[in-house]
Each structure stands twice: as structure tokens, then as C-alpha cells.
Design a protein around this motif. Structure first.
Motif, PDB file in Angstrom:
ATOM      1  N   UNK A 105      -4.236  12.628  15.127  1.00 22.14           N
ATOM      2  CA  UNK A 105      -3.423  13.793  15.464  1.00 22.14           C
ATOM      3  C   UNK A 105      -2.408  13.458  16.552  1.00 22.14           C
ATOM      4  N   UNK A 106      -2.765  12.515  17.407  1.00 21.62           N
ATOM      5  CA  UNK A 106      -1.853  12.092  18.481  1.00 21.62           C
ATOM      6  C   UNK A 106      -1.141  10.790  18.138  1.00 21.62           C
ATOM      7  N   UNK A 107      -1.861   9.864  17.524  1.00 21.19           N
ATOM      8  CA  UNK A 107      -1.312   8.520  17.304  1.00 21.19           C
ATOM      9  C   UNK A 107      -0.409   8.428  16.082  1.00 21.19           C
ATOM     10  N   UNK A 108      -0.612   9.298  15.100  1.00 24.44           N
ATOM     11  CA  UNK A 108       0.202   9.269  13.869  1.00 24.44           C
ATOM     12  C   UNK A 108       0.738  10.677  13.628  1.00 24.44           C
ATOM     13  N   UNK A 109       1.639  11.149  14.504  1.00 25.12           N
ATOM     14  CA  UNK A 109       2.110  12.537  14.402  1.00 25.12           C
ATOM     15  C   UNK A 109       2.828  12.837  13.095  1.00 25.12           C
ATOM     16  N   UNK A 110       3.370  11.799  12.444  1.00 28.97           N
ATOM     17  CA  UNK A 110       4.047  12.011  11.173  1.00 28.97           C
ATOM     18  C   UNK A 110       3.109  12.218  10.004  1.00 28.97           C
ATOM     19  N   UNK A 111       1.815  11.948  10.224  1.00 34.34           N
ATOM     20  CA  UNK A 111       0.819  12.146   9.179  1.00 34.34           C
ATOM     21  C   UNK A 111       0.737  11.002   8.186  1.00 34.34           C
ATOM     22  N   UNK A 112      -0.374  10.946   7.467  1.00 36.87           N
ATOM     23  CA  UNK A 112      -0.593   9.924   6.459  1.00 36.87           C
ATOM     24  C   UNK A 112      -0.057  10.380   5.109  1.00 36.87           C
ATOM     25  N   UNK A 113       0.098   9.413   4.214  1.00 35.83           N
ATOM     26  CA  UNK A 113       0.457   9.761   2.855  1.00 35.83           C
ATOM     27  C   UNK A 113      -0.762  10.168   2.062  1.00 35.83           C
ATOM     28  N   UNK A 114      -1.879   9.434   2.266  1.00 33.65           N
ATOM     29  CA  UNK A 114      -3.065   9.689   1.460  1.00 33.65           C
ATOM     30  C   UNK A 114      -4.303   9.129   2.144  1.00 33.65           C
ATOM     31  N   UNK A 115      -5.396   9.862   2.040  1.00 35.07           N
ATOM     32  CA  UNK A 115      -6.706   9.385   2.484  1.00 35.07           C
ATOM     33  C   UNK A 115      -7.554   9.171   1.232  1.00 35.07           C
ATOM     34  N   UNK A 116      -8.123   7.982   1.082  1.00 34.56           N
ATOM     35  CA  UNK A 116      -8.981   7.713  -0.070  1.00 34.56           C
ATOM     36  C   UNK A 116     -10.368   7.322   0.411  1.00 34.56           C
ATOM     37  N   UNK A 117     -11.379   7.830  -0.271  1.00 38.42           N
ATOM     38  CA  UNK A 117     -12.766   7.500   0.051  1.00 38.42           C
ATOM     39  C   UNK A 117     -13.218   6.367  -0.856  1.00 38.42           C
ATOM     40  N   UNK A 118     -13.780   5.329  -0.255  1.00 35.40           N
ATOM     41  CA  UNK A 118     -14.325   4.233  -1.052  1.00 35.40           C
ATOM     42  C   UNK A 118     -15.573   3.673  -0.377  1.00 35.40           C
ATOM     43  N   UNK A 119     -16.442   3.020  -1.136  1.00 28.34           N
ATOM     44  CA  UNK A 119     -17.648   2.447  -0.537  1.00 28.34           C
ATOM     45  C   UNK A 119     -17.310   1.536   0.633  1.00 28.34           C
ATOM     46  N   UNK A 120     -18.150   1.591   1.639  1.00 30.21           N
ATOM     47  CA  UNK A 120     -17.909   0.858   2.879  1.00 30.21           C
ATOM     48  C   UNK A 120     -17.573  -0.610   2.639  1.00 30.21           C
ATOM     49  N   UNK A 121     -18.350  -1.268   1.748  1.00 27.82           N
ATOM     50  CA  UNK A 121     -18.180  -2.708   1.570  1.00 27.82           C
ATOM     51  C   UNK A 121     -16.877  -3.072   0.861  1.00 27.82           C
ATOM     52  N   UNK A 122     -16.181  -2.085   0.283  1.00 29.58           N
ATOM     53  CA  UNK A 122     -14.929  -2.356  -0.416  1.00 29.58           C
ATOM     54  C   UNK A 122     -13.697  -2.186   0.469  1.00 29.58           C
ATOM     55  N   UNK A 123     -13.878  -1.625   1.651  1.00 30.87           N
ATOM     56  CA  UNK A 123     -12.713  -1.247   2.458  1.00 30.87           C
ATOM     57  C   UNK A 123     -11.952  -2.459   2.996  1.00 30.87           C
ATOM     58  N   UNK A 124     -12.623  -3.407   3.611  1.00 31.97           N
ATOM     59  CA  UNK A 124     -11.899  -4.554   4.176  1.00 31.97           C
ATOM     60  C   UNK A 124     -11.207  -5.386   3.106  1.00 31.97           C
ATOM     61  N   UNK A 125     -11.847  -5.649   1.942  1.00 36.05           N
ATOM     62  CA  UNK A 125     -11.105  -6.342   0.890  1.00 36.05           C
ATOM     63  C   UNK A 125      -9.880  -5.557   0.409  1.00 36.05           C
ATOM     64  N   UNK A 126      -9.983  -4.230   0.376  1.00 38.41           N
ATOM     65  CA  UNK A 126      -8.855  -3.412  -0.078  1.00 38.41           C
ATOM     66  C   UNK A 126      -7.681  -3.513   0.897  1.00 38.41           C
ATOM     67  N   UNK A 127      -7.983  -3.545   2.194  1.00 35.69           N
ATOM     68  CA  UNK A 127      -6.914  -3.707   3.189  1.00 35.69           C
ATOM     69  C   UNK A 127      -6.317  -5.103   3.079  1.00 35.69           C
ATOM     70  N   UNK A 128      -7.165  -6.097   3.003  1.00 34.51           N
ATOM     71  CA  UNK A 128      -6.708  -7.492   2.897  1.00 34.51           C
ATOM     72  C   UNK A 128      -5.796  -7.692   1.686  1.00 34.51           C
ATOM     73  N   UNK A 129      -6.153  -7.071   0.565  1.00 32.96           N
ATOM     74  CA  UNK A 129      -5.418  -7.278  -0.683  1.00 32.96           C
ATOM     75  C   UNK A 129      -4.219  -6.349  -0.831  1.00 32.96           C
ATOM     76  N   UNK A 130      -3.982  -5.491   0.156  1.00 36.37           N
ATOM     77  CA  UNK A 130      -2.811  -4.626   0.110  1.00 36.37           C
ATOM     78  C   UNK A 130      -2.956  -3.400  -0.759  1.00 36.37           C
TER      79      UNK A 130
END
Length: 280
Positions: free
Chosen positions: A118-143
């Protein structure tokens, strides 16, 4: 003979460490429960459906289940220096309009993230997606996503994925409040009655103390369920998340929970909670 109590907690090292003695019938006077292993997002849903007797859930789920479940004053996870992280591929990424992966939208991590954003990204996000915990870091790494909100042992391992810690939600929380971070709560059915709830709290405390007194006794159980986690990382995990607040929330622990839920309710993230409902 009475049926065993049905309980659920995650296979994470802090939970298996805490519950080991009780789960193996090593707490005097307490029968071993029937255990279901489930990640926090699953236990959150189980609690909302009212399906089991005692569960480890996120404090972010608590407002939705307090009518049926009571918060136990022990066995959970609060602490300092153990907050969720927002990870990105670039060290100074701008998340405005970006896609962020989160492990749950009913978690303390998500509440802390939204309060920070609310303070750090005042412009807001485009989308929030829920995914299993173990898939998150690979998803960030792979773009596939622009950032990921991670918890638990990921704070020790994200460097292996070439990722950067954009922000530590715990640091932001502690800087603003001076309080520990409320992460995971232990809840039990109110219908069990106040006396039985007190007994369960005593059993959990005894299980925690047994784990501290003989840490090697639980080691095989911890590593069996740690999903191929390096033993050194498992030890770091336990050291970070099992502490004095696990034995007893105390005044400071309750203050942390009340502050989190009050702030989240003010932002419309959770229903309002009467602080009195946090004690049985």
C-alpha cells in the motif's frame, strides 16, 4: 475407547519438531493424535470447512474461523527476523502493474505483503496469482511472474535461483510496530470445551519442551517430512520459527496478533475481530 483427536499441520521442520513428542505418544497423559500432513493453504481451507479438531493455520485465516475454532496460546509460529520476502530477478525492480505470485490470499504473508505494498507500490499491481509455494521461485526465475512472495526456508535458498530480495515484509513490520511477526496459529474446536482446550494447550507446551530437551529425538521425523531439505537448512528453519512464542504467546504475542488483524481489517483485507475472541 475414544477416537484419537484429528489434527493437521504442515510437513515443515518447525511443525514436525513441535508436534513430534505428542504425535508419537511421548507426552505423559496425552494420547497420540491422528495426523494429517497438509501445507498451510490446505489447512486454512480445512479450518474454514470445520473438518478437523486441531490445526495449524495462518493468522491471516483466523478472522474467518474464530466462531468455530479457538486460538491456542502455544504451538504456533511468531518471531523476529523471519518475515516473508518479495523476490525479483532484478535488485531494484518496479512492481507497478506487475504480476506477483503468492502462496495464499489467506495468509499472514499476504496480509503483510498488502500492508507493505500500500505504501511501497502506490500504483498497484497488475495481477496477483496464487501458486504452490515450491513453484514460486522457479516462476520468478523463469520470468513467468515479475515477483514472488515466499516464506519459510526460501529465505535461506533464494540465492540458488539467482533471485534478489526486493523487500523483507518482516523488517517493515518490525520497524513500524516493534512487535514480532505472527505467522502460524494453532486452533482447536471451541466445542471441545474450555477444559479440554486447556489440556490441549498443556499438551502442546509439553511437546515443545520435549523437543527442546532432546532435539535429536525428533530429527528422523523432521527430515522424513522435510521434502528433501538439506539438514542444515532444516536446523536453521527450526531455530528461526520455534522460540519462546511457540511455548506461550504472552502479552507481546497477543499484541502482535491484535495489531496485525486490526491493521488488516482497516485495509479491508479481513473481517473485523473482537480482541476478546482471541482468548478462550
Amino acid at each position: 475407547m475414544a477416537e484419537p483427536l484429528k489434527v493437521a499441520y504442515s510437513p515443515c521442520p518447525n511443525d514436525t519438531f513441535v508436534f513430534h513428542a505428542w504425535a508419537h505418544g511421548l507426552v505423559p497423559g496425552a494420547d497420540a493424535p491422528e495426523v494429517l500432513f497438509a501445507d498451510i493453504d490446505l489447512t486454512n481451507g480445512i479450518a474454514e470447512r470445520g473438518e478437523l479438531d486441531l490445526l495449524k493455520i495462518s493468522y491471516g485465516q483466523l478472522p474467518w474461523v474464530l466462531e468455530e475454532y479457538a486460538l491456542l496460546p502455544c504451538g504456533g509460529a511468531l518471531g523476529r527476523g523471519c518475515g516473508p520476502l518479495v523476490l525479483t530477478r532484478e535488485p531494484d525492480a518496479d512492481l507497478t502493474g506487475g504480476t506477483v505470485a503468492v502462496p495464499s490470499e489467506r495468509s499472514t504473508a499476504y496480509l503483510l505483503f498488502r500492508l507493505w505494498a500500500a505504501k511501497a507500490v502506490p500504483g498497484g499491481f497488475g495481477k496477483i496469482v496464487v501458486m504452490p509455494f515450491h513453484e514460486i521461485m522457479p516462476a520468478v526465475r523463469d520470468g513467468r511472474v515479475d515477483a514472488g512472495l515466499v516464506i519459510h526456508e526460501a529465505r535461506f535458498t533464494y540465492g540458488r535461483y539467482g533471485l534478489h530480495n526486493l523487500a523483507d515484509m518482516g523488517e517493515a513490520w518490525e520497524r513500524e510496530t516493534g512487535l514480532p511477526i505472527p505467522l502460524g496459529a494453532i486452533v482447536a474446536r471451541r466445542s471441545l470445551g474450555a477444559g479440554r482446550l486447556e489440556e490441549l494447550a498443556d499438551t502442546l507446551r509439553a511437546s515443545v519442551r520435549a523437543a527442546w530437551d532432546a532435539p535429536e529425538a525428533s530429527r528422523a521425523y523432521v527430515l522424513e517430512h522435510a521434502q528433501e531439505m538439506d539438514p542444515a537448512v532444516a536446523d536453521q528453519h527450526i531455530g528461526l520459527y520455534v522460540n519462546a512464542f511457540t511455548e506461550d504467546l504472552g502479552a507481546e504475542g497477543y499484541a502482535a496478533v491484535e495489531t496485525l488483524l486490526t491493521r488488516a481489517a482497516a485495509e479491508g483485507l479481513v473481517p473485523p475481530v473482537d480482541p476478546g475472541a482471541l482468548r478462550f
